[in-house]
Write a protein that holds these residues in place. Structure first.
Motif, short mmCIF file in Angstrom:
data_model
loop_
_atom_site.label_atom_id
_atom_site.label_comp_id
_atom_site.label_asym_id
_atom_site.label_seq_id
_atom_site.Cartn_x
_atom_site.Cartn_y
_atom_site.Cartn_z
N LYS A 166 24.61 41.67 43.09
CA LYS A 166 24.97 40.35 42.56
C LYS A 166 23.81 39.63 41.88
CE LYS A 166 28.50 41.94 44.24
NZ LYS A 166 29.32 42.75 43.34
N ASP A 167 22.55 39.93 42.28
CA ASP A 167 21.43 39.23 41.65
C ASP A 167 21.25 39.64 40.19
OD1 ASP A 167 20.90 41.67 42.87
OD2 ASP A 167 18.76 41.29 43.08
N TYR A 169 23.98 39.97 37.97
CA TYR A 169 25.09 39.56 37.09
C TYR A 169 24.57 38.77 35.88
CZ TYR A 169 29.05 40.80 40.23
OH TYR A 169 29.98 41.46 41.00
N MET A 170 23.66 37.81 36.15
CA MET A 170 23.17 36.97 35.03
C MET A 170 22.34 37.79 34.04
SD MET A 170 24.27 33.99 34.50
CE MET A 170 23.30 33.75 33.07
N LEU A 173 24.60 40.05 32.07
CA LEU A 173 25.40 39.27 31.12
C LEU A 173 24.56 38.88 29.90
CD1 LEU A 173 28.11 37.73 30.54
CD2 LEU A 173 26.94 35.72 31.42
N GLU A 174 23.32 38.43 30.17
CA GLU A 174 22.44 38.03 29.06
C GLU A 174 22.16 39.21 28.13
OE1 GLU A 174 19.25 36.25 31.25
OE2 GLU A 174 20.34 34.34 31.39
N ALA A 188 34.14 39.45 36.74
CA ALA A 188 33.05 39.65 37.70
C ALA A 188 33.63 39.62 39.11
CB ALA A 188 32.00 38.56 37.53
N LEU A 198 26.20 33.91 43.78
CA LEU A 198 26.82 33.92 42.45
C LEU A 198 27.07 32.53 41.89
CD1 LEU A 198 29.27 36.95 42.77
CD2 LEU A 198 27.11 36.83 41.52
N PHE A 201 25.74 31.96 38.39
CA PHE A 201 26.54 32.72 37.41
C PHE A 201 27.85 31.99 37.13
CE2 PHE A 201 30.07 35.70 36.86
CZ PHE A 201 29.71 36.30 35.67
N TYR A 204 27.32 28.85 35.18
CA TYR A 204 27.03 29.19 33.77
C TYR A 204 28.32 29.47 33.02
CZ TYR A 204 25.06 31.79 29.80
OH TYR A 204 24.73 32.21 28.53
N MET A 205 29.21 30.23 33.63
CA MET A 205 30.47 30.62 32.98
C MET A 205 31.41 29.43 32.83
SD MET A 205 30.18 33.55 32.02
CE MET A 205 30.50 35.30 32.05
N GLU A 224 35.86 36.43 38.81
CA GLU A 224 35.59 35.40 37.82
C GLU A 224 36.11 35.94 36.50
OE1 GLU A 224 34.64 32.47 38.65
OE2 GLU A 224 34.47 31.57 36.67
#
Ligand SMILES: C[S@@+](CC[C@H](N)C(=O)[O-])C[C@H]1O[C@@H](n2cnc3c(N)ncnc32)[C@H](O)[C@@H]1O
Length: 231
Positions: A166-167, A169-170, A173-174, A188, A198, A201, A204-205, A224
């Motif tokens: 999970k750390d 995901y960001m 995504l970037e 997600a 999360l 994340f 952000y979404m 998500e």
């Protein structure tokens, strides 16, 4: 599900259904094994390691931890709905989610699913599962850290599944955001179990400031579901 009267598609093929049923059955015991991973996890966290580092050391080598059958069907239907021809997956494990995605891309007329997996043993089995199901041409599982293996994925990408540790995901995504086509979808997993980890994340979404419209769906452990409006 009764598939005898279902319309023919790659997910309803008897061999694909059998394979998915078998893999989902095997994965069911995973949750009973999770308590045995707690000491390794606790030790690593005390040492200051991230969850990814701990699991990179092999703590989840034998665990499937797949999407549920309901989530798998949702992935298939979503990929069909957006007509996905190019899908990227972060966290392939033994390839369950990848099978659903590859079935959809096949039924959309062909294209590519690019998965990625850290564990060599899982990577080998996932690649074999996809080959046995007849998706060897549309699906490719890259071995290694997603932040390296997904660097050169070609755009435009129609759909992304985030399901690794999970750390990441960001950062993943970037990495992929510049490749996303307008109107693409990002899903997600595990939003409920990893609510705290999360949160950045999800914020952000859902902020509406980063090119996404997003909501959390109560399917299994929480998906998500984000729609990319463009930069
Ligand atoms: C929850 S499982 C994925 C389950 C899979 N999506 C399914 O539904 O069958 C997470 C997987 O992500 C892999 N993973 C975690 N971090 C990764 C990274 N940085 N790069 C590639 N794979 C990673 C793990 O080895 C693990 O097998």
């Amino acid at each position: 599900m009764d598939t005898t009267t279902a319309s023919p598609n790659s997910l309803n093929r008897a061999d694909v259904r059998d394979l998915l049923d078998r893999l989902h059955r095997r994965a069911r015991g995973d949750y009973l094994k999770l308590p045995f991973k707690v000491p390794a996890l606790a030790k690593g966290l005390l040492r200051g390691q991230t969850v990814t580092e701990i699991f990179m050391a092999g703590a989840a080598r034998d665990l499937y931890l797949p999407v549920s059958p309901e989530q798998g069907r949702f992935l298939y239907l979503m990929a069909r709905t957006v007509g996905a021809r190019s899908i990227v997956e972060f966290g392939t494990s033994f390839g369950l989610s990848t099978l659903y995605l590859a079935a959809a891309v096949t039924d959309n007329g062909g294209g590519k699913v690019i998965g990625t997996e850290l564990e060599p043993g899982k990577h080998a089995v996932a690649t074999d599962n996809l080959r046995v199901a007849g998706f060897g041409e549309v699906a490719e599982v890259r071995l290694g850290d997603a932040l390296q293996t997904l660097r050169d994925v070609p755009g435009p990408v129609d759909m992304v599944l985030l399901d690794g540790w999970k750390d990441l995901y960001m950062p993943v995504l970037e990495l992929l955001k510049p490749k996303l086509r307008k109107g693409s979808v990002v899903l997600a997993d595990n939003i409920f179990t990893f609510k705290k980890a999360l949160r950045p994340f999800v914020e952000y979404m859902q902020s509406g400031k980063n090119g996404f419209q997003s909501t959390t769906l109560s399917i299994a452990d929480g998906f998500e579901y984000s729609y990319y409006e463009g930069a």
